[in-house]
Design a protein around this motif. Structure first.
Motif, PDB file in Angstrom:
ATOM      1  N   ALA A   1      -3.307  -2.943   4.448  1.00  0.00           N
ATOM      2  CA  ALA A   1      -3.390  -4.164   5.258  1.00  0.00           C
ATOM      3  C   ALA A   1      -3.644  -5.373   4.365  1.00  0.00           C
ATOM      4  CB  ALA A   1      -4.515  -4.019   6.278  1.00  0.00           C
TER       5      ALA A   1
ATOM      6  N   GLY B   1      -5.181  -8.779   2.754  1.00  0.00           N
ATOM      7  CA  GLY B   1      -6.525  -9.269   2.450  1.00  0.00           C
ATOM      8  C   GLY B   1      -7.168  -8.606   1.260  1.00  0.00           C
TER       9      GLY B   1
ATOM     10  N   LYS C   1      -5.130 -10.492  -2.299  1.00  0.00           N
ATOM     11  CA  LYS C   1      -4.715 -11.798  -1.766  1.00  0.00           C
ATOM     12  C   LYS C   1      -3.640 -12.451  -2.620  1.00  0.00           C
ATOM     13  CE  LYS C   1      -8.450 -12.713   1.160  1.00  0.00           C
ATOM     14  NZ  LYS C   1      -8.323 -12.999   2.571  1.00  0.00           N
TER      15      LYS C   1
ATOM     16  N   GLY D   1      -1.576 -11.084   0.218  1.00  0.00           N
ATOM     17  CA  GLY D   1      -1.977 -12.327   0.884  1.00  0.00           C
ATOM     18  C   GLY D   1      -3.259 -12.065   1.668  1.00  0.00           C
ATOM     19  N   ALA D   2      -3.707 -13.005   2.480  1.00  0.00           N
ATOM     20  CA  ALA D   2      -2.991 -14.193   2.893  1.00  0.00           C
ATOM     21  C   ALA D   2      -2.932 -15.231   1.784  1.00  0.00           C
ATOM     22  CB  ALA D   2      -3.653 -14.819   4.111  1.00  0.00           C
TER      23      ALA D   2
ATOM     24  N   ASN E   1     -16.192 -10.052   7.371  1.00  0.00           N
ATOM     25  CA  ASN E   1     -15.802 -10.974   6.303  1.00  0.00           C
ATOM     26  C   ASN E   1     -15.525 -12.356   6.877  1.00  0.00           C
ATOM     27  OD1 ASN E   1     -12.840 -12.049   5.764  1.00  0.00           O
ATOM     28  ND2 ASN E   1     -12.635 -10.127   6.917  1.00  0.00           N
TER      29      ASN E   1
ATOM     30  N   MET F   1     -13.981 -14.686   4.489  1.00  0.00           N
ATOM     31  CA  MET F   1     -13.440 -15.150   3.209  1.00  0.00           C
ATOM     32  C   MET F   1     -12.849 -16.561   3.324  1.00  0.00           C
ATOM     33  SD  MET F   1     -14.066 -12.544   1.358  1.00  0.00           S
ATOM     34  CE  MET F   1     -13.214 -12.755  -0.176  1.00  0.00           C
TER      35      MET F   1
ATOM     36  N   LYS G   1       0.998 -11.552  13.211  1.00  0.00           N
ATOM     37  CA  LYS G   1      -0.230 -10.725  13.264  1.00  0.00           C
ATOM     38  C   LYS G   1      -1.215 -11.325  14.250  1.00  0.00           C
ATOM     39  CE  LYS G   1      -3.672  -8.477  10.371  1.00  0.00           C
ATOM     40  NZ  LYS G   1      -3.980  -8.073   8.998  1.00  0.00           N
TER      41      LYS G   1
ATOM     42  N   ASN H   1      -5.786  -8.003  13.730  1.00  0.00           N
ATOM     43  CA  ASN H   1      -6.685  -8.572  12.730  1.00  0.00           C
ATOM     44  C   ASN H   1      -8.131  -8.186  13.084  1.00  0.00           C
ATOM     45  OD1 ASN H   1      -7.699 -10.345  10.651  1.00  0.00           O
ATOM     46  ND2 ASN H   1      -5.823 -11.547  10.878  1.00  0.00           N
TER      47      ASN H   1
ATOM     48  N   SER I   1     -14.307  -5.564  10.995  1.00  0.00           N
ATOM     49  CA  SER I   1     -13.221  -4.592  10.835  1.00  0.00           C
ATOM     50  C   SER I   1     -13.821  -3.209  10.637  1.00  0.00           C
ATOM     51  CB  SER I   1     -12.357  -4.966   9.621  1.00  0.00           C
ATOM     52  OG  SER I   1     -13.165  -5.037   8.457  1.00  0.00           O
TER      53      SER I   1
ATOM     54  N   VAL J   1      -3.028  -1.548  13.157  1.00  0.00           N
ATOM     55  CA  VAL J   1      -4.095  -1.623  12.140  1.00  0.00           C
ATOM     56  C   VAL J   1      -5.417  -1.944  12.824  1.00  0.00           C
ATOM     57  CG1 VAL J   1      -3.323  -3.986  11.614  1.00  0.00           C
ATOM     58  CG2 VAL J   1      -4.858  -2.858  10.050  1.00  0.00           C
TER      59      VAL J   1
ATOM     60  N   ILE K   1      -8.614   2.500  11.104  1.00  0.00           N
ATOM     61  CA  ILE K   1      -8.028   3.796  10.733  1.00  0.00           C
ATOM     62  C   ILE K   1      -8.789   4.365   9.533  1.00  0.00           C
ATOM     63  CG2 ILE K   1      -5.977   4.972   9.818  1.00  0.00           C
ATOM     64  CD1 ILE K   1      -4.260   3.019  11.410  1.00  0.00           C
TER      65      ILE K   1
ATOM     66  N   LEU L   1      -4.231   0.113   6.769  1.00  0.00           N
ATOM     67  CA  LEU L   1      -5.684   0.203   6.734  1.00  0.00           C
ATOM     68  C   LEU L   1      -6.256  -0.596   5.572  1.00  0.00           C
ATOM     69  CD1 LEU L   1      -6.882   3.559   5.214  1.00  0.00           C
ATOM     70  CD2 LEU L   1      -4.484   3.035   5.434  1.00  0.00           C
TER      71      LEU L   1
ATOM     72  N   SER M   1     -10.516  -1.354   5.616  1.00  0.00           N
ATOM     73  CA  SER M   1     -11.952  -1.117   5.505  1.00  0.00           C
ATOM     74  C   SER M   1     -12.307   0.318   5.104  1.00  0.00           C
ATOM     75  CB  SER M   1     -12.654  -1.440   6.834  1.00  0.00           C
ATOM     76  OG  SER M   1     -12.440  -2.781   7.179  1.00  0.00           O
TER      77      SER M   1
END
Ligand SMILES: Cc1cc2nc3c(=O)[nH]c(=O)nc-3n(C[C@H](O)[C@H](O)[C@H](O)COP(=O)(O)O)c2cc1C
Length: 340
Positions: free
Chosen positions: A61, A63, A66, A85-86, A111, A113, A217, A246, A267, A295, A298, A317, A319
């Motif tokens: 997934a 993040g 980045k 990304g993002a 998070n 961020m 997303k 998300n 998450s 997502v 998982i 996935l 986390s």
């Protein structure tokens, strides 16, 4: 096994330093050729969707990487695809640290961020430089200081820049950590954004001869009417996929845990059921016309299967990798292959 040794040391660090150290270890083992041992080849899991042949349906997934600094190393883990990304048009530092928090008891993360990244031009250089030929999606967003009414300009800028180098592009309208961003999931702001993306893509298809799929997303905090309306708009603009979901603003089930009051998106484990519910609703709303990428929480083969059964064609996935380590990807891929 190696991760079981490293984890207590990593967990002594604050979550962001552990994140950096974990990725540095991954790069080192990529250089040594050891990380590849974790991958599990599973020809029976090949999926053709979005006009792309995915070697397996399990992706990373957005993040974690980045800036696209670790793409080759991440493919060593056995992912069928990696989303980086993002990224935003201009570099930006994101929110002040600390901004990632572990809720270990719930296998969860909060998070905030705030789209910290080195800007789209930096990411594009990394995409050009990568050696692996794996499927790479690019998650795009807006700079924090771009007014929401001008957000589409930022997304269009990023789409144009990454288009020649991306397997697919994700319009992230669901991060809770950029003020107002989630308003892009509704009404005229959504319609305007999706329209601009569709028009830009049509231009790019004409000039490049390549059709790069665009996914949207979404947040798990939309209600059913919001999910249905969004699905209808995505279909109306002929976009290609929805990624659900998300992180969530909800703290249901974790209120009692340390760090649960930190601001940001949650998450991991506590998100799993809600994100599956959103996939179920989306599957009904889209009736198989476009794929859903599932997502949220998982952490096992069973969790991945839950998302696929709910209507997802691919899963991602993030986390659970923090808590279980990189071998998890190969385990889930092998588990899915066995259950075929
Ligand atoms: C530290 C962190 C940073 C993230 N950054 C992004 C991001 O930049 N763009 C995005 O679309 N999702 C981002 N996400 C959300 C994940 O891509 C994913 O949707 C979410 O974490 C749910 O999956 P999980 O429960 O497997 O972690 C981030 C998640 C975490 C934990």
């Amino acid at each position: 096994m190696l991760y079981q040794l490293a984890r207590p040391l990593l967990f002594c660090l604050d979550a962001e330093s552990a994140h950096r150290a974990g990725l540095a270890l991954l790069d080192a083992s990529h250089a040594l050729g050891t990380a590849r041992l974790l991958a599990s080849a599973a020809p029976s899991l090949q999926v053709r969707t979005l006009g792309i042949d995915f070697p397996n349906p399990v992706g990373l997934a957005a993040g974690m990487d980045k800036n696209g600094d670790h793409i080759d190393a991440l493919f060593d883990l056995g992912f069928g695809f990696v989303e980086v990304g993002a990224v935003t048009p201009r570099p930006q530092p994101g929110n002040p640290r600390p901004r990632i928090f572990r809720l270990t008891e719930a296998q969860a993360i909060i998070n905030r961020m705030g789209f910290n990244n080195l800007g789209v031009d930096y990411l594009v250089e990394n995409l050009k430089r990568r050696k692996s030929s794996g499927i790479v999606g690019v998650n795009i967003g807006k700079n924090f200081d771009t007014p929401i009414e001008r957000a589409a300009d930022d997304y269009v800028h990023c789409l144009r820049k990454v288009y020649p180098h991306a397997s697919f592009v994700t319009a992230n309208v669901s991060s809770p950590n950029t003020s107002g961003l989630r308003n892009l999931q509704q009404d005229e702001l959504l319609d305007n954004l999706l329209g601009e993306l569709a028009r830009t893509r049509a231009d790019l298809v004409r000039s490049s001869g390549r059709h790069v799929p665009i996914a949207v997303k979404i947040a798990p905090d939309l209600d059913d009417a919001g999910i249905d309306a969004l699905a209808e708009r995505v279909l109306a603009h002929d976009l290609d996929a929805v990624i659900a979901t998300n992180t969530t603003l909800s703290r249901a089930g974790v209120e009692h845990l340390p760090n649960s009051r930190e601001a940001g998106g949650l998450s991991g484990g506590p998100l799993r059921v809600r994100s599956t519910e959103v996939i179920t609703r989306l599957a009904r709303a889209t009736a198989g016309r476009i794929p859903i990428i599932g997502v949220g929480g998982i952490a096992s083969t069973a969790d991945a299967m839950e998302k696929l059964r709910a209507g997802a064609t691919l899963v991602q996935l993030y986390s659970a990798l923090v808590f279980q380590g990189p071998a998890l990807v190969g385990k889930i891929v092998a588990g899915l292959a066995q259950s075929r």
